[in-house]
Design a protein around this motif. Structure first.
Motif, short mmCIF file in Angstrom:
data_model
loop_
_atom_site.label_atom_id
_atom_site.label_comp_id
_atom_site.label_asym_id
_atom_site.label_seq_id
_atom_site.Cartn_x
_atom_site.Cartn_y
_atom_site.Cartn_z
N GLY A 1 -30.04 20.95 -43.69
CA GLY A 1 -30.87 19.69 -43.13
C GLY A 1 -31.52 20.12 -42.01
O GLY A 1 -31.28 21.08 -41.40
N CYS A 2 -32.49 19.25 -41.29
CA CYS A 2 -33.26 19.18 -40.01
C CYS A 2 -32.77 17.94 -39.31
O CYS A 2 -32.62 16.99 -39.71
CB CYS A 2 -34.69 19.52 -40.40
SG CYS A 2 -35.10 20.61 -41.61
N TYR A 3 -33.05 18.38 -37.99
CA TYR A 3 -32.60 17.40 -37.01
C TYR A 3 -33.73 17.51 -35.77
O TYR A 3 -33.38 17.84 -34.74
CB TYR A 3 -31.11 17.44 -36.33
CG TYR A 3 -30.53 16.39 -35.49
CD1 TYR A 3 -30.65 15.32 -35.92
CD2 TYR A 3 -29.85 16.79 -34.43
CE1 TYR A 3 -29.88 14.12 -35.27
CE2 TYR A 3 -29.16 15.96 -33.53
CZ TYR A 3 -29.29 14.55 -33.97
OH TYR A 3 -29.01 13.52 -33.20
N ALA A 4 -34.67 16.89 -36.10
CA ALA A 4 -35.92 16.88 -35.36
C ALA A 4 -36.15 15.78 -34.35
O ALA A 4 -35.91 14.92 -34.55
CB ALA A 4 -37.21 16.85 -36.43
N LYS A 5 -36.35 16.45 -33.15
CA LYS A 5 -36.88 15.54 -32.29
C LYS A 5 -38.14 14.74 -32.58
O LYS A 5 -38.95 15.50 -33.06
CB LYS A 5 -36.98 16.17 -30.72
CG LYS A 5 -35.86 16.44 -29.75
CD LYS A 5 -36.25 17.00 -28.45
CE LYS A 5 -36.29 15.50 -27.57
NZ LYS A 5 -36.60 15.77 -26.41
N CYS A 6 -38.19 13.57 -32.23
CA CYS A 6 -39.46 12.86 -32.70
C CYS A 6 -40.21 11.93 -31.75
O CYS A 6 -40.98 11.15 -32.21
CB CYS A 6 -39.14 11.96 -34.22
SG CYS A 6 -37.86 11.10 -34.02
N ILE A 7 -39.79 12.46 -30.33
CA ILE A 7 -40.63 11.47 -29.44
C ILE A 7 -42.16 12.27 -29.50
O ILE A 7 -42.29 13.30 -29.64
CB ILE A 7 -40.05 11.83 -27.87
CG1 ILE A 7 -40.64 10.93 -27.16
CG2 ILE A 7 -40.20 13.23 -27.56
CD1 ILE A 7 -40.24 9.48 -27.09
N GLY A 8 -42.90 11.10 -29.74
CA GLY A 8 -44.45 11.62 -29.81
C GLY A 8 -44.95 12.00 -30.97
O GLY A 8 -45.97 12.80 -31.32
N LEU A 9 -44.19 11.97 -32.07
CA LEU A 9 -44.20 12.57 -33.25
C LEU A 9 -45.44 11.84 -33.86
O LEU A 9 -45.60 10.64 -33.95
CB LEU A 9 -43.18 12.17 -34.43
CG LEU A 9 -43.28 12.72 -35.73
CD1 LEU A 9 -43.44 14.08 -35.84
CD2 LEU A 9 -41.85 12.10 -36.62
N SER A 10 -46.50 12.58 -34.71
CA SER A 10 -47.54 11.82 -35.42
C SER A 10 -47.88 12.76 -36.80
O SER A 10 -47.50 13.94 -36.52
CB SER A 10 -48.77 12.11 -34.38
OG SER A 10 -49.20 13.27 -34.36
#
Length: 529
Positions: free
Chosen positions: A270-279
């Motif tokens: 799986g993936c563990y993505a930072k999502c601050i500012g995600l668009s």
């Protein structure tokens, strides 16, 4: 207590009437909602908060000092020793605590997509949402044959609500992350941050894989239509996940890989993505992967609409999304590939003086790999609220139980054996240091990476940086020429030179800690001041 006793205690726990084994995603989501551990967002993702622990807690991480491994571990501030006696007493307390809970959750899976090298793992959780996290992040069994091969697993026992008493339990605080290689147990308590589970297994793999002559790497990886493989090294927040999620290339994995004699393989599922500012506009693959079964950590969500506000850092800068790799449309199946053609080192330079992209010689590649320079970004660890200059050896020092040179020597051999091209890419600041300049445009970084992967920079004219000795491409398609040379983006040239020399000196000072590195790497690889 001996190893048999510890194993029996664990067996007694997971065979108890309160243990739920390998629940499917839908059942785990139902448990999360019924137990009010979290709620659903507008896309069906589970939203949770983790209290005051919104990042890793490195001061609370220990390795048990055991006879079979203590001569191999690189002991120090990263790998802190703790005695077997302290570990076993705390372990028994946690097991008894979990036996008294109304429900616990068990997941059986693997780390390592290549079946020849995979590690059976078992995750025992107090919280349903953390078991959902584990199910999405690690490799899930695909058949009964897989389960038959699930023998002698390395087990995570996670009890976030159990708080240690440092005066009694021998820990640093109420939180603890303890790895016992002999007993094949990772004991976690006092912190609800799920990333501790993920990174603990990575630390274990960084110990086990090199013993089998496999280079373990903190990097993302993807593969092009022609089978060309790219690796992206970098610490959290430097862009590994973002840059490897390329619609023109198939994703192999976003964070952790092994490099064997056959090629590379993803350690996770799986993936563990930072999502601050995600668009959706900037990162459509990640944005659209966050759906039913995904876990959102510490993301502010509108109570009425249940729409996440990815720009809101009220809880932490380190907002995260966990989802299975299959949620990304364009992936390699299985998560394995051949030998890399290109390696990219990612750094987020808060000084604003490193070039956005530069070509590295083998010596420079070894130097920058050992240096592992970046600016630690806000939220990735407790107490980090603004970028902080750091040198994290091999771009992953917090997760390396063995001496750094063990990993760097393996990388050097791989680069030479497979004639790999290496680039240093700065995803940090331009036009000034942090607070004055601005972050390099993601569109520019993508264009530079694309040019590097497609061979467009192989024969391009370069300009030598007078301080760092780096070969800067004079032209990159889609990027203004003046952006490529940092000094041209600064209005105050004297201020640029002052900051550049300051960083160069920091590089040289940091490299003094390596006493057994070949002289040519230090002399030819680093700043030339």
């Amino acid at each position: 207590m001996n190893i048999v006793d510890v194993s029996n205690e664990l067996a007694s726990l997971i065979s108890g009437p309160n243990a739920y084994h390998n629940l499917p995603v839908a059942r785990l989501v139902e448990k999360v909602l019924a137990r009010k551990e979290g709620f659903l967002t507008n896309t069906g993702a589970v939203s949770v908060t983790t209290g005051k622990y919104t990042g890793r807690s490195p001061e609370d991480k220990f390795i048990v000092e055991e006879d079979s491994v203590k001569h191999l571990i690189d002991w120090g501030p990263v790998n802190k020793p703790i005695s077997s006696e302290v570990f076993e007493k705390l372990y028994l307390k946690v097991i008894q605590y979990l036996k008294n809970r109304d429900e616990i959750y068990v997941f059986n899976g693997f780390a390592g997509a290549d079946k020849k090298y995979r590690l059976p793992i078992q995750v025992v959780n107090e919280l349903a949402w953390q078991n959902l996290f584990a199910r999405q992040l690690f490799i899930r069994p695909k058949s009964q044959d897989d389960l038959k091969e699930h023998k002698n697993p390395f087990t995570i026992v996670s009890a976030p609500s159990f708080k240690a008493d440092p005066a009694v339990d021998g820990t640093n605080s109420e939180a603890f992350i303890i790895i016992s290689f002999e007993k094949r147990i990772i004991l976690i308590g006092g912190t609800e941050y799920a990333g501790e589970m993920k990174k603990s297994i990575f630390s274990v793999m960084n110990f086990l894989l090199p013993e089998r002559d496999i280079f373990s790497m903190h990097c993302s990886a993807n593969v092009g239509q022609e089978g060309d493989v790219a690796l992206f090294f970098g610490l959290s927040g430097t862009g590994k996940t973002t840059l490897s999620a390329d619609p023109k290339r198939r994703l192999i994995g976003d964070d952790e890989h092994g490099w064997s004699s056959s090629g590379i393989f993803n350690i996770e599922g799986g993936c563990y993505a930072k999502c601050i500012g995600l668009s959706e506009e900037k990162e459509p693959q990640i944005y659209n992967a966050i759906r039913f079964g995904s876990v959102l950590e510490n993301v502010v969500v509108d109570e009425s609409t249940r729409i996440p506000d990815y720009d809101n850092s009220l809880l932490t800068e380190n907002t995260r999304a966990a989802y299975p790799i299959e949620a990304i449309d364009n992936i390699a199946k299985p998560s394995i590939a051949g030998h890399p053609n290109t390696i990219i080192f990612l750094t987020a330079d808060a000084f604003g003086v490193l070039p956005p992209i530069s070509k590295l010689t083998k010596e420079q590649a070894m130097y920058h790999f050992l240096s592992g320079y970046t600016s630690k970004l806000a939220g990735t660890e407790r107490g980090i609220t603004s970028p902080k200059t750091t040198f994290s050896t091999c771009f992953g020092a917090p997760f390396l139980p063995l001496p750094a040179t063990r990993y760097s020597e393996m990388l050097g051999r791989k680069i030479e054996e497979h004639d790999v091209k290496v680039f240093l890419v700065n995803t940090g600041w331009t036009g000034g240091e942090y607070g004055v300049g601005k972050r390099i445009k993601l569109a520019y970084t993508r264009a530079m990476v694309q040019a590097a992967l497609e061979g467009e920079l192989d024969e391009v004219e370069t300009v030598k940086d007078p301080i760092f000795g780096l070969a800067i491409p004079a032209h990159v398609p889609g990027v203004p020429d003046e952006v490529l040379q940092p000094i041209k983006t600064w209005s105050d040239k004297n201020a640029y030179e002052q900051k550049a020399y300051e960083l160069a000196k920091a590089f040289k000072e940091n490299f003094k800690k390596f006493s057994n590195v070949p002289k040519e790497i230090e002399e030819l690889g680093g700043p030339i001041i």
